[in-house]
Motif scaffolding. Structure first.
Motif, PDB file in Angstrom:
ATOM      1  N   UNK A  77       0.824  -1.218   0.000  1.00  0.00           N
ATOM      2  CA  UNK A  77       0.000   0.000   0.000  1.00  0.00           C
ATOM      3  C   UNK A  77       0.851   1.258   0.000  1.00  0.00           C
ATOM      4  N   UNK A  78       1.986   1.223   0.669  1.00  0.00           N
ATOM      5  CA  UNK A  78       2.848   2.417   0.695  1.00  0.00           C
ATOM      6  C   UNK A  78       3.414   2.714  -0.688  1.00  0.00           C
ATOM      7  N   UNK A  79       3.752   1.675  -1.449  1.00  0.00           N
ATOM      8  CA  UNK A  79       4.210   1.893  -2.824  1.00  0.00           C
ATOM      9  C   UNK A  79       3.096   2.536  -3.643  1.00  0.00           C
ATOM     10  N   UNK A  80       1.876   2.036  -3.463  1.00  0.00           N
ATOM     11  CA  UNK A  80       0.749   2.569  -4.232  1.00  0.00           C
ATOM     12  C   UNK A  80       0.479   4.031  -3.898  1.00  0.00           C
ATOM     13  N   UNK A  81       0.540   4.385  -2.632  1.00  0.00           N
ATOM     14  CA  UNK A  81       0.332   5.782  -2.246  1.00  0.00           C
ATOM     15  C   UNK A  81       1.483   6.642  -2.755  1.00  0.00           C
ATOM     16  N   UNK A 102      11.413  -4.409   6.600  1.00  0.00           N
ATOM     17  CA  UNK A 102      12.660  -4.626   5.857  1.00  0.00           C
ATOM     18  C   UNK A 102      12.337  -5.090   4.435  1.00  0.00           C
ATOM     19  N   UNK A 103      11.268  -5.844   4.295  1.00  0.00           N
ATOM     20  CA  UNK A 103      10.785  -6.223   2.961  1.00  0.00           C
ATOM     21  C   UNK A 103      10.301  -4.974   2.230  1.00  0.00           C
ATOM     22  N   UNK A 104       9.544  -4.149   2.932  1.00  0.00           N
ATOM     23  CA  UNK A 104       9.039  -2.909   2.330  1.00  0.00           C
ATOM     24  C   UNK A 104      10.183  -2.039   1.809  1.00  0.00           C
ATOM     25  N   UNK A 105      11.221  -1.899   2.600  1.00  0.00           N
ATOM     26  CA  UNK A 105      12.347  -1.045   2.189  1.00  0.00           C
ATOM     27  C   UNK A 105      12.954  -1.535   0.872  1.00  0.00           C
ATOM     28  N   UNK A 106      13.125  -2.830   0.755  1.00  0.00           N
ATOM     29  CA  UNK A 106      13.702  -3.375  -0.484  1.00  0.00           C
ATOM     30  C   UNK A 106      12.829  -3.059  -1.687  1.00  0.00           C
ATOM     31  N   UNK A 107      11.532  -3.192  -1.503  1.00  0.00           N
ATOM     32  CA  UNK A 107      10.633  -2.976  -2.632  1.00  0.00           C
ATOM     33  C   UNK A 107      10.375  -1.495  -2.902  1.00  0.00           C
ATOM     34  N   UNK A 108      10.524  -0.634  -1.900  1.00  0.00           N
ATOM     35  CA  UNK A 108      10.474   0.809  -2.179  1.00  0.00           C
ATOM     36  C   UNK A 108      11.584   1.185  -3.156  1.00  0.00           C
ATOM     37  N   UNK A 109      12.747   0.598  -2.936  1.00  0.00           N
ATOM     38  CA  UNK A 109      13.875   0.864  -3.852  1.00  0.00           C
ATOM     39  C   UNK A 109      13.567   0.339  -5.252  1.00  0.00           C
ATOM     40  N   UNK A 110      13.051  -0.882  -5.321  1.00  0.00           N
ATOM     41  CA  UNK A 110      12.732  -1.457  -6.626  1.00  0.00           C
ATOM     42  C   UNK A 110      11.673  -0.644  -7.357  1.00  0.00           C
ATOM     43  N   UNK A 111      10.732  -0.074  -6.599  1.00  0.00           N
ATOM     44  CA  UNK A 111       9.645   0.696  -7.198  1.00  0.00           C
ATOM     45  C   UNK A 111      10.055   2.131  -7.519  1.00  0.00           C
TER      46      UNK A 111
END
Length: 220
Positions: A77-81, A102-111
Motif C-alpha cells: 500500500x505504501x508503494x501505491x500511495x 525490511x521487505x518494504x524497504x527493499x521494494x520501495x527501492x525497486x519501485x
C-alpha cells in the motif's frame, strides 16, 4: 484477522474480472505479492490489487503532497500511495515491525519511491502525537491494529487539511460487523470506530465495499 479471501463477497471469477478491467499491478507489485505470500496466513494483511490501484488513483485525485500511512507491513500500500505523490511528495509510514518493513524497504527501492518515504518504527500513536499540529496532511491510510483506530483517526484529523482524506481499512471485517453473534474484541473495535466516524460532524463519511471494506473520510 478472520481467515477468508480479501474480497470475500466476490466470487473468484468476478474478482478476477474486476482486476483484469482496471489498472493491473506492475511487475514490482506482483513480485512483492509473491514475496509476501511466503509469510503464511499473515499475508492476508496485504491490501488487494484493486485496492492498491484505488489508493494510487485517489492520491492523485486529491493532489496529495503529504501523506501518512499507519500500518505498513511489507509495503504494497505504501508503494501505491507513494506512486500517486509528486516527485517531491512525502509519505510517513508508521509501523512497529523491523522484520516486515525490511521487505518494504527493499521494494520501495525497486519501485523507485524510496526517496518519498520516511519510515518510523515505533507505536503509531507516539509517532503521530510527536508531529506538529499543523493542518498540512493531504491523505492518510489507516490499516493497523483495530482497537487503535480511534486514536490514529483523532491524531491524524488534527493534522489533516480541510478537504483532506482519511481512509480506514477493514471496516467490514469479513462481514462480522453485521453478524450479531460476533462479539470478539476486534469486531467490537471496528463496530465502535465505524459508529464514531459515521456521526462525526467534522467529516463527510462513506463506506465502500472495496476489498474488506474501506471508509473514506473527508475533513470539512
Amino acid at each position: 484477522m478472520p481467515d477468508a479471501p480479501k474480497s470475500w463477497f466476490l466470487s473468484p471469477a468476478v474478482h478476477a474480472y474486476l482486476i483484469e478491467h482496471g489498472t493491473p499491478p506492475d511487475p514490482v507489485l506482483e513480485e512483492l505479492a509473491r514475496e509476501t505470500q511466503k509469510v503464511g496466513p499473515l499475508a492476508l494483511m496485504q491490501v488487494a490489487p484493486e485496492q492498491g490501484a484505488f489508493l494510487t488513483l485517489l492520491t492523485r485525485l486529491v493532489g496529495a503532497r503529504r501523506a501518512i500511512e499507519v500500518g505498513t507491513f511489507t509495503g504494497y500500500s505504501s508503494i501505491c500511495i507513494a506512486r500517486g505523490l509528486p516527485a517531491d511528495g512525502h509519505l510517513l509510514c508508521c509501523d512497529v515491525s523491523d522484520e516486515w518493513t525490511s521487505v518494504a524497504r527493499r521494494f520501495w527501492e525497486k519501485a523507485g519511491v524510496a526517496d518519498r518515504i520516511e519510515l518510523r518504527i515505533a507505536p503509531a500513536a507516539e509517532t503521530l502525537r510527536a508531529l506538529p499540529e499543523t493542518a498540512d496532511v493531504d491523505l492518510a491510510f489507516i490499516d493497523a491494529d483495530k482497537p487503535g483506530y480511534p486514536v490514529y483517526y483523532e491524531e491524524i484529523l488534527k493534522r489533516l487539511r480541510p478537504g483532506g482524506v482519511i481512509l480506514a481499512d477493514n471496516v467490514l471485517w469479513m462481514g462480522r460487523v453485521a453478524d450479531p453473534s460476533a462479539d470478539d474484541a476486534q469486531t467490537q473495535a471496528i463496530r465502535a470506530f465505524n459508529a464514531k466516524v459515521a456521526r462525526d460532524p467534522r467529516v463527510e463519511c462513506v463506506m465502500i465495499p472495496l476489498s474488506d471494506g474501506l471508509t473514506l473520510l473527508r475533513k470539512r
